[in-house]
Design a protein around this motif. Sequence first.
Motif, mmCIF file in Angstrom:
data_model
loop_
_atom_site.group_PDB
_atom_site.id
_atom_site.type_symbol
_atom_site.label_atom_id
_atom_site.label_comp_id
_atom_site.label_asym_id
_atom_site.label_seq_id
_atom_site.Cartn_x
_atom_site.Cartn_y
_atom_site.Cartn_z
ATOM 1 N N LEU A 287 -3.231 18.315 6.238
ATOM 2 C CA LEU A 287 -2.092 17.433 6.007
ATOM 3 C C LEU A 287 -2.038 16.432 7.152
ATOM 4 C CD1 LEU A 287 0.544 20.153 5.012
ATOM 5 C CD2 LEU A 287 -0.817 18.735 3.472
ATOM 6 N N HIS A 288 -1.898 15.141 6.804
ATOM 7 C CA HIS A 288 -1.889 14.115 7.850
ATOM 8 C C HIS A 288 -1.220 12.860 7.334
ATOM 9 C CE1 HIS A 288 -5.494 13.247 5.436
ATOM 10 N NE2 HIS A 288 -5.271 11.969 5.769
ATOM 11 N N THR A 289 -0.862 12.008 8.276
ATOM 12 C CA THR A 289 -0.360 10.680 7.908
ATOM 13 C C THR A 289 -1.547 9.729 7.837
ATOM 14 O OG1 THR A 289 0.044 10.169 10.236
ATOM 15 C CG2 THR A 289 1.887 11.059 8.957
ATOM 16 N N PRO A 290 -1.605 8.911 6.820
ATOM 17 C CA PRO A 290 -2.755 7.993 6.709
ATOM 18 C C PRO A 290 -2.653 6.865 7.738
ATOM 19 C CG PRO A 290 -1.178 7.564 4.957
ATOM 20 C CD PRO A 290 -0.686 8.786 5.676
ATOM 21 N N ILE B 247 -2.064 16.178 -2.378
ATOM 22 C CA ILE B 247 -0.768 15.642 -1.978
ATOM 23 C C ILE B 247 -0.945 14.159 -1.635
ATOM 24 C CG2 ILE B 247 1.063 15.810 -0.249
ATOM 25 C CD1 ILE B 247 0.211 18.783 0.052
ATOM 26 N N ASN B 248 -0.047 13.332 -2.163
ATOM 27 C CA ASN B 248 -0.213 11.891 -1.969
ATOM 28 C C ASN B 248 1.140 11.221 -1.726
ATOM 29 O OD1 ASN B 248 -1.638 9.402 -1.910
ATOM 30 N ND2 ASN B 248 -1.041 9.023 -4.048
ATOM 31 N N HIS B 249 1.244 10.555 -0.561
ATOM 32 C CA HIS B 249 2.328 9.622 -0.253
ATOM 33 C C HIS B 249 3.713 10.293 -0.260
ATOM 34 C CE1 HIS B 249 2.820 5.456 0.710
ATOM 35 N NE2 HIS B 249 3.868 5.339 -0.096
ATOM 36 N N ASP C 179 9.568 11.557 -3.042
ATOM 37 C CA ASP C 179 9.117 10.189 -3.299
ATOM 38 C C ASP C 179 7.601 10.074 -3.322
ATOM 39 O OD1 ASP C 179 9.641 7.488 -3.867
ATOM 40 O OD2 ASP C 179 9.366 6.901 -1.768
ATOM 41 N N GLY C 180 6.926 11.203 -3.600
ATOM 42 C CA GLY C 180 5.472 11.188 -3.683
ATOM 43 C C GLY C 180 5.008 12.032 -4.860
ATOM 44 N N ARG D 139 4.584 8.748 6.080
ATOM 45 C CA ARG D 139 4.082 9.233 4.801
ATOM 46 C C ARG D 139 3.041 10.312 5.053
ATOM 47 N NH1 ARG D 139 7.096 8.114 0.270
ATOM 48 N NH2 ARG D 139 8.232 6.174 0.724
ATOM 49 N N LEU D 140 2.961 11.255 4.089
ATOM 50 C CA LEU D 140 2.072 12.417 4.256
ATOM 51 C C LEU D 140 1.136 12.518 3.064
ATOM 52 C CD1 LEU D 140 1.490 15.021 5.995
ATOM 53 C CD2 LEU D 140 3.014 16.221 4.400
ATOM 54 N N GLN D 141 -0.113 12.778 3.374
ATOM 55 C CA GLN D 141 -1.063 13.059 2.310
ATOM 56 C C GLN D 141 -2.010 14.165 2.771
ATOM 57 O OE1 GLN D 141 -2.828 9.150 1.846
ATOM 58 N NE2 GLN D 141 -4.666 9.767 3.000
ATOM 59 N N GLY D 142 -2.796 14.666 1.837
ATOM 60 C CA GLY D 142 -3.707 15.750 2.177
ATOM 61 C C GLY D 142 -4.003 16.626 0.983
#
Length: 693
Positions: free
Chosen positions: A578-581, A536-538, A510-511, A556-559
């Motif tokens: 990699l982290h959650t916003p 990497i987004n959402h 879903d990202g 949600r994960l982005q990085g």
Amino acid sequence: MRRLLLSILILLAAGLAGPALALDGLRLGIGDIQGDGWSMAGVSLDLSLGQRDTLDLQVERLRLPEPLGALRQVRLQCRGGGLDNITLDCPQLQVTWRHPALGYGSGTGRMALRLDGRLDLDLALELERMDGLRVRLLLGPGHWQATATLQALPVAELPGLLAALSSPAPDIPLDDLMLQGVLSGHLQATGGDDGLGHLSSRLSWRSGAFSAADGTLAGEDLAMDLAMEARQQAGGWRGRLDLTWSEGGSYIHPVYAESSPEAPGRVGLTFNGSPQRGELRVEQLDLTWGEALQVVGRLHLDTRRDPPLREADLILSRGRLPVLYETFLQPFLHGTVLEDLETLGLVSARLQVREGELSQAALTAVDVYLDDRLGRLGLYGLDGRFLWSAAQIPPTSSLGFVGGHVYRIPLGNTRLRLQLEQDGLRLLEPARIPILDGALEVETLKAQALSTDDPVMEFDGRITPIAMELLAAAVDRPLFTGTLAGVIPRVRYQGGELSVGGRLLIHAFDGLIMMRNLRLRDPFGVAPVLSGDLDINHLDLAAITGTFAFGRIEGRLQGHVHDLVLVNWEPVRFDAALHTPLEGHFRRRISQRAVDNLVSLGGGVGGALGTGFLRFFESFSYRQLGLSCRLRGDVCEMSGVAPAPMGGYFIVQGSGLPRIQVVGFTRQVAWRDLVHRLVSAVQSGEFSTGEDD
């Protein structure tokens, strides 16, 4: 003068042999004499007269027509002969001599020497060093004939014999060639005053072996049969040669081939040419290798020019795989993607050479199966026809296959229409290559400089959506969800490197994962090198952690993963975070197992989790979580989402009650240990606590 001396010799001998005189013998020093095609130097004659007349002729040097050459210390003993006023007749002749290369020899036969210099000679000769060789020499006015009979002659003696009888010496490194085995059969040479005129032979070589000092030639356990006939015509030679190779193996760099009675190798050719001019024309060539190979055609070679092959029309009417590939093609494909294939099928081809350059070529493949043993590439049910011309635009070529794979990713039924050009090819119309439930759609494809060491290939296309679950299963990776799709502009292969000018987009969890600056060096080599950047987004963390059985994390994960370098598909360098916003409205929960696994990965500690009342909670709220790794070689420099007290870093920052905090303290972790911890976490739930780090 020579004929005058010979006349005096014969007349004097005839007179002394008459009844008027009673002499026991006579010795004459004659000097030099010559006839048509022969000459003698240092001649002396002993005559023993009586009831058993004997003539003993000694010659320091006897020169016969080539290729017989010169003999030294020749002695001819004539017993029971007769002398008249024109002829010396020796019905019982014994001869001995020495040859610089062949050593001591002897023979028996008959001789008639006439006043006018005519010599008739019939000798059966033997060589002390070659027990299996018998030679019969016939010499008459204007012609001669030499017949050699071989009976299990050790072939090791052959180089010396060839060198001795060849004039000029053959341009073959005989001194560096070791030969073994035995030869049987016969050779016959005839000629006249102008030299050799006709050759014929039938030879069998058994228990054969050969090797060269430089290692480029070798053979063992050989059985070969040769039949050859050649005749000199108009300053050149015309003839026929047939060679059958029925047993043994041979290595002629870089090709190694084996033959058997069930699948012998045969070469037949009709030829004409001139050794003096270095020119050979093969008017009819027929080469077969059992049922696997058949080549027919004609050739014209000229060793005075570069390249020596000036003209050729060759037809490969039958080529069966895998014999054709393994024996004749594979040795030349070392270092390419085609160097280690499993093959089946049939191929045929036609080549035309004019003025030393390839002018036309055609290749046809029928039901061919190709599969790389290293799993890099495979094509099944391949058929096609490739047409090429140097002078004009050839007809359209085609290539199709029923299925295949690239690094185990399946390919479906495909058909390409191609135009072969002088040194390249291009796709005539867009093509679709099915991949799982999607496809690679190729809009343009062009290749140039294919005959050089640095070919260039370019194409543009796009990937229609491919289910990531199917793709992951095909390459034996954890099951992702989502799709792979994107436009692939300006893909270029040059200097052994494949580069992508645009961006690949992966819709997963879903990202969105975006891949940029992709480069793949030596893609089909032993150790391909992939480099690029990922953003990497959402991504949905619940879907990711559920896929990998890591322990449930919601959020949600982005990085990014920048400066990524993989060698043979193993990472050796990257900067990953990699982290959650912090921003965004989404549920933020983490399970106990996920917390424990993050503790293991970061080599840290996580509050009082697992003890006291916290063990009764299945999940916890969090504010932010994440990890970063800067990999250089075998060491990963770790960090988290924010600095923590006592020199640590937060992997999980808690929120609400009960609150948890996961803090990492290990800054440097061996990459293999980190991978082991991750594998343990997602496979069995067992993990290292990090207490030893």
